[in-house]
Design a protein around this motif. Structure first.
Motif, short mmCIF file in Angstrom:
data_model
loop_
_atom_site.label_atom_id
_atom_site.label_comp_id
_atom_site.label_asym_id
_atom_site.label_seq_id
_atom_site.Cartn_x
_atom_site.Cartn_y
_atom_site.Cartn_z
N PHE A 14 27.36 -3.02 -16.93
CA PHE A 14 27.64 -4.41 -17.26
C PHE A 14 26.41 -5.01 -17.93
N SER A 15 26.66 -6.02 -18.75
CA SER A 15 25.57 -6.65 -19.50
C SER A 15 25.47 -8.12 -19.12
N PHE A 16 24.24 -8.56 -18.86
CA PHE A 16 23.97 -9.98 -18.64
C PHE A 16 23.66 -10.63 -19.99
N ILE A 17 24.06 -11.88 -20.14
CA ILE A 17 23.83 -12.54 -21.43
C ILE A 17 22.56 -13.37 -21.45
N ALA A 85 14.34 -9.94 -14.77
CA ALA A 85 14.36 -8.73 -15.61
C ALA A 85 14.84 -9.06 -17.02
N ILE A 86 15.77 -10.00 -17.13
CA ILE A 86 16.25 -10.42 -18.44
C ILE A 86 15.13 -11.10 -19.23
N PHE A 87 14.43 -12.04 -18.57
CA PHE A 87 13.42 -12.83 -19.25
C PHE A 87 12.15 -12.03 -19.55
N TRP A 88 11.73 -11.19 -18.60
CA TRP A 88 10.44 -10.51 -18.74
C TRP A 88 10.53 -9.18 -19.50
N PHE A 89 11.56 -8.40 -19.21
CA PHE A 89 11.62 -7.04 -19.74
C PHE A 89 12.82 -6.82 -20.68
N ASN A 90 13.58 -7.90 -20.94
CA ASN A 90 14.75 -7.80 -21.83
C ASN A 90 15.74 -6.74 -21.34
N SER A 177 29.14 -13.40 -17.59
CA SER A 177 28.85 -14.77 -18.02
C SER A 177 27.61 -15.33 -17.35
N HIS A 178 27.05 -14.60 -16.37
CA HIS A 178 25.91 -15.11 -15.62
C HIS A 178 24.75 -14.13 -15.70
N SER A 179 23.67 -14.50 -15.03
CA SER A 179 22.50 -13.62 -14.97
C SER A 179 22.53 -12.77 -13.71
N TYR A 180 23.67 -12.68 -13.08
CA TYR A 180 23.86 -11.87 -11.88
C TYR A 180 25.34 -11.53 -11.78
N CYS A 181 25.69 -10.68 -10.84
CA CYS A 181 27.08 -10.23 -10.69
C CYS A 181 27.85 -11.17 -9.78
N TYR A 182 28.98 -11.66 -10.26
CA TYR A 182 29.78 -12.67 -9.57
C TYR A 182 31.23 -12.19 -9.59
N TYR A 183 31.90 -12.22 -8.45
CA TYR A 183 33.21 -11.59 -8.31
C TYR A 183 34.24 -12.07 -9.34
N PRO A 184 34.49 -13.37 -9.49
CA PRO A 184 35.49 -13.79 -10.48
C PRO A 184 35.12 -13.33 -11.90
N ASP A 185 33.83 -13.32 -12.19
CA ASP A 185 33.36 -12.89 -13.50
C ASP A 185 33.67 -11.42 -13.73
N MET A 186 33.40 -10.58 -12.74
CA MET A 186 33.68 -9.15 -12.86
C MET A 186 35.18 -8.88 -12.90
N PRO A 272 29.26 -20.66 -23.15
CA PRO A 272 28.52 -19.73 -22.28
C PRO A 272 27.28 -20.36 -21.67
N ILE A 273 26.62 -21.26 -22.41
CA ILE A 273 25.41 -21.88 -21.87
C ILE A 273 25.73 -22.78 -20.69
N LEU A 274 26.96 -23.34 -20.67
CA LEU A 274 27.37 -24.15 -19.52
C LEU A 274 27.56 -23.28 -18.30
N TYR A 275 28.19 -22.11 -18.48
CA TYR A 275 28.31 -21.15 -17.37
C TYR A 275 26.94 -20.78 -16.81
N THR A 276 26.02 -20.47 -17.71
CA THR A 276 24.69 -20.04 -17.29
C THR A 276 23.97 -21.15 -16.54
N THR A 277 24.08 -22.37 -17.03
CA THR A 277 23.41 -23.50 -16.37
C THR A 277 23.96 -23.73 -14.98
N MET A 278 25.28 -23.73 -14.85
CA MET A 278 25.90 -23.98 -13.54
C MET A 278 25.63 -22.85 -12.57
#
Length: 318
Positions: A14-17, A85-90, A177-186, A272-278
């Motif tokens: 899976f890929s984080f955005i 990991a997303i911010f520091w190591f891409n 849609s998030h920076s972590y794994c979330y059940y509805p998202d998966m 997508p930015i709204l999903y990430t913010t929330m």
């Protein structure tokens, strides 16, 4: 989940955005995120240590607060690796097993926190509506039972979720849609009929968060009713002041949670930015703000902090 075709088997990833549109600024964005995580971790560790070591805080309401701090600490540590990991190591990819493990801990700890908030509401209910029976009802055994029930309920209801997801193939791009794994998202990324899994997830929400909100509202309705029946001189303002801390914690936890759930279930083509913010507000702000709320609002916590600082100054002076 193992995905099959005629010739081979593979484990999906899976890929984080991250934060869409701000990829070039991720290094700078990581600085406030890291500081917020650091404050959340230090704040909750300090809160737990204060309750553990200060004799004046050895009361049921502060025992629940210590358990809440441990839960918030677990939430921070569950999400921090993938976010940083997303911010520091891409690093934007995660394997299925790691994703399911993170998802399970996030949802279980969220359920446990909701249960602890219910226990804290019950504590305030007994303290104000039955103060003479407080020590008889809120014993150490009762505190342990309520805390254990919150954990068992969360783990029991949510442990099937990873197994449900393993039964589905993931045949798309698998971008979360998030920076972590979330059940509805998966679940949205799964191929096949997900009706049962979706309904089960809704049942979990109703059996945990919805029931908890109803109990908390009923508790405070009873508390307010009891206080208003008393004369002004008889009202226990000190106990009512502790309710303010709990209500702030409830709002900090449930408002982002409800907002995120609504976004997932009832909105289409949301930015997508709204999903990430929330999502970041849901799992980062709660562990961050709970220690702040109790440090600013609870006089006993303030007194314990002043005492600890005074002791440190005395030791440093010696």
């Amino acid at each position: 989940m193992l995905a099959f075709n005629n010739t081979f088997t593979y484990w999906p990833t899976f890929s984080f955005i991250g934060i869409p549109g701000l990829e070039t600024a991720h290094t700078w964005i990581s600085v406030p995120f890291f500081l917020l995580y650091l404050v959340a971790i230090v704040g909750n560790v300090l809160l737990f240590i204060l309750v553990k070591t200060e004799q004046n805080l050895h009361e049921p309401q502060f025992y629940f607060l210590a358990i809440l701090a441990l839960t918030d600490l677990g939430l921070s540590l569950s999400t921090m690796p993938s976010v940083l990991a997303i911010f520091w190591f891409n690093i934007h990819h995660i394997g299925l097993d790691a994703c399911l493990t993170q998802m399970f801990f996030i949802h279980t700890l969220s359920s446990v926190e909701s249960g602890v908030l219910v226990a804290m509401a019950f504590d305030r209910l007994v303290a104000i509506c039955a103060p003479l029976n407080y020590t008889r009802i809120l014993t150490h055994y009762m505190v342990a039972c309520l805390s254990g029930a919150a954990f068992i309920r969360g783990a029991t209801l949510l442990i099937p979720l990873p197994f449900f997801l393993r039964t589905f193939p993931f045949c798309g791009t698998n971008v979360l849609s998030h920076s972590y794994c979330y059940y509805p998202d998966m679940l949205n990324l799964a191929c096949g009929d997900v009706t049962f899994s979706s309904v089960y997830g809704l049942v979990c929400v109703l059996c945990t968060f919805a029931v908890d909100v109803v109990f908390i509202l009923a508790s405070y309705t009873k508390i307010l009713s009891t206080i208003m029946k008393l004369g002004i001189r008889d009202r226990n303002w000190r106990s009512l002041h502790t309710c303010v801390c709990h209500l702030c914690t409830v709002l900090v936890f449930y408002l982002p949670l409800i907002s995120l759930a609504v976004l997932h279930r009832y909105t289409q083509e949301t930015s997508p930015i709204l999903y990430t913010t929330m999502s970041n507000a849901y799992l980062l702000m709660t562990p961050l703000l709970n220690p702040v709320v109790y440090s600013l609002k609870s006089r006993q916590i303030q007194a314990a902090l002043r005492k600890r600082l005074w002791v440190q100054r005395v030791v440093a002076g010696e």
